[in-house]
Design a protein around this motif. Structure first.
Motif, mmCIF file in Angstrom:
data_model
loop_
_atom_site.group_PDB
_atom_site.id
_atom_site.type_symbol
_atom_site.label_atom_id
_atom_site.label_comp_id
_atom_site.label_asym_id
_atom_site.label_seq_id
_atom_site.Cartn_x
_atom_site.Cartn_y
_atom_site.Cartn_z
ATOM 1 N N THR A 282 51.587 34.730 -40.144
ATOM 2 C CA THR A 282 50.500 35.147 -39.271
ATOM 3 C C THR A 282 51.046 35.990 -38.133
ATOM 4 N N LEU A 283 50.236 36.919 -37.665
ATOM 5 C CA LEU A 283 50.588 37.666 -36.465
ATOM 6 C C LEU A 283 50.370 36.812 -35.224
ATOM 7 N N GLY A 284 49.699 35.655 -35.403
ATOM 8 C CA GLY A 284 49.440 34.773 -34.283
ATOM 9 C C GLY A 284 50.696 34.214 -33.652
ATOM 10 N N THR A 285 51.794 34.174 -34.375
ATOM 11 C CA THR A 285 53.062 33.729 -33.799
ATOM 12 C C THR A 285 53.474 34.633 -32.647
ATOM 13 N N SER A 286 53.236 35.925 -32.806
ATOM 14 C CA SER A 286 53.613 36.901 -31.781
ATOM 15 C C SER A 286 52.462 37.275 -30.857
ATOM 16 N N LEU A 287 51.225 37.139 -31.350
ATOM 17 C CA LEU A 287 50.046 37.565 -30.585
ATOM 18 C C LEU A 287 49.024 36.425 -30.527
ATOM 19 N N PRO A 288 49.378 35.288 -29.920
ATOM 20 C CA PRO A 288 48.475 34.129 -29.968
ATOM 21 C C PRO A 288 47.126 34.367 -29.306
#
Length: 464
Positions: A282-288
């Motif tokens: 997920t990009l959420g790791t870097s852009l929560p």
């Protein structure tokens, strides 16, 4: 239409069943034969072409299997009209006819034999469909805890909705306004494009490789100041691409460094996560603070459960919950209890793991067989395979003649749009494609590979 009018529209240089079917398919595809048009009788056309009625009958059967014509008994055969208008335009393009076919690889659904049994979970559901309050938390606490423990990154809030498309639709409605731009994958999932059309938004298609969206191409697309990026991190439909953690980090870095997109939201559709052979990404790791991650359980536990979870920034998720409370309110807590049971019961967990192994084996077997026959398919994850062909329409008809149905590639492309490539060029997808749902191919791989390879190389006279 009588036989004289038909032969005035087109010549039939090849009077084999496939040749006849090809000419009719081209006329339907170009609109020269309109929906509802009655075709000449088998005997009349056979007499005109100097072939046996059995030859024309075989052509008609292939066209029916391809969904182009339908038989109405003694009334004759007719060009099939468009599918019901309650389906959005690209969804209509995906819809397969209900005509029986020997092998249907077109629907994008999981193998029903690989879904976990619901009996044990159903036996543990309350005997009455009751709830204590209409204003209670929309997610049962035990399920919320299981979802949070398995989420691929920290999410401030997680809720449950009625399937992945419900989650995507509700998120887009909170983020997108008329005239906004949204970055999408090219090729991508057709209902996403239909949703953007309904919202009056402009799709900005970005090209893919075997790891998904290309960072350089995304950087170019962000110059158009979109409000959202819509992507599939694993088992991308239709290509089967899955992002690596390095690719996810690269895409996040591109978004962080872009100008004039401070409010951009990334919406991730992890529709096949539990049957994917790739790990959570997920990009959420870097852009929560920017990512809404959607996890569907349709492919792993059953489409008719109609259940998915989405998590992301609390403010955005709360807005989605608030709007939903003025509609359906919540996803049935009975269904949530069933899903909780399936996610925690050892037998159900083993069944999903076995399904994942089976899909991997089927995907690899057909991919290897096609590559051995000279069809350049890339390695794919999940249940779908994106197969290049010389002519989409020809391939559909040729496969129908062999009793095989696959999905047309056209609905997966942003019609009329050019995709943003890595060098900033604006180009359409190279070549034509069909999507094959490998997940339901239990046996006969070599036979299917032979038929696909033949169809992929076929380009009939008339260029249909």
């Amino acid at each position: 239409m009588d036989v004289t009018a038909l032969t005035a529209l087109a010549e039939f240089p090849d009077t084999t069943p496939r040749g006849i079917a090809g000419v009719i398919a081209r006329l339907v595809n170009t609109g020269e034969l309109a929906g509802g048009e009655r075709l000449p009788t088998v005997r009349d056309l056979a007499s005109e072409l100097g072939v046996s009625p059995a030859t024309v009958s075989q052509a008609w059967q292939a066209l029916a299997r391809a969904g182009l014509i339908e038989s109405r008994g003694r009334a004759g055969s007719f060009v099939r009209r468009a599918t019901p208008t309650w389906l959005a335009p690209r969804m209509r393009g995906m819809a397969a006819p209900n005509d029986p076919v020997r092998l249907d690889l077109s629907r994008g659904t999981p193998d029903p034999l690989l879904l976990p049994a619901l009996g044990p979970a159903l036996s543990r559901v309350s005997a009455r469909a009751e709830t204590g309050s209409y204003q209670a938390e929309p997610v049962i606490p035990a399920l919320a805890a299981v979802l949070a423990d398995s989420w691929p990154s920290r999410a401030e809030s997680i809720m449950v909705v009625d399937g992945a498309l419900d989650a995507i639709s509700r998120t887009l409605e909170q983020v997108v306004r008329f005239g906004d731009r949204v970055v999408v994958e090219h090729p991508g999932f057709p209902p996403f494009l239909d949703l953007l059309d309904v919202l009056g938004a402009e799709a900005v298609p970005v090209t893919l490789d075997e790891q998904g969206m290309l960072p350089e191409a995304l950087a170019r697309a962000l110059q158009r100041r979109p409000v959202a990026v819509l992507l599939q991190p694993r088992a991308q439909n239709p290509t089967g691409a899955s992002m690596s953690t390095e690719r996810a980090a690269d895409l996040a870095r591109v978004i962080r460094s872009a100008t004039d997109v401070d409010d951009l939201v990334v919406i991730e559709d992890d529709h096949s996560g539990l049957i994917s052979t790739e790990g959570d990404v997920t990009l959420g790791t870097s852009l929560p603070d920017r990512v809404v991650h959607v996890r569907s359980f349709a492919k792993s536990h059953g489409p008719d459960l109609r259940i998915a979870a989405l998590g992301g920034p609390r403010d955005l998720i709360d807005r989605i919950v608030a709007r939903r409370m003025l509609g359906p309110g919540w996803t049935s807590r009975m269904l949530q209890t069933i899903l909780l049971d399936l996610l925690t019961d050892g037998t159900a967990i083993d069944a999903v793991a076995e399904a994942r192994r089976a899909y991997y084996t089927r995907q690899r077997a057909l991919g290897d067989a096609l590559r051995a026959r000279g069809v350049p398919v890339v390695h794919a994850d999940g249940i779908n395979l994106w197969v290049p062909v010389l002519s989409e329409r020809s391939a559909l008809v040729q496969l129908a003649a062999a009793g095989i149905r696959v999905a047309a590639g056209t609905p997966f492309l942003a019609a009329g749009e050019a995709a943003v490539g890595a060098n900033g060029s604006r180009s359409r997808a190279a070549g034509e494609f069909v999507r094959v749902t490998v997940g339901v191919l239990r046996d006969g791989t070599d036979e299917v590979a032979d038929a696909l390879a033949t169809a992929a190389r076929h380009l009939a006279a008339g260029g249909y």
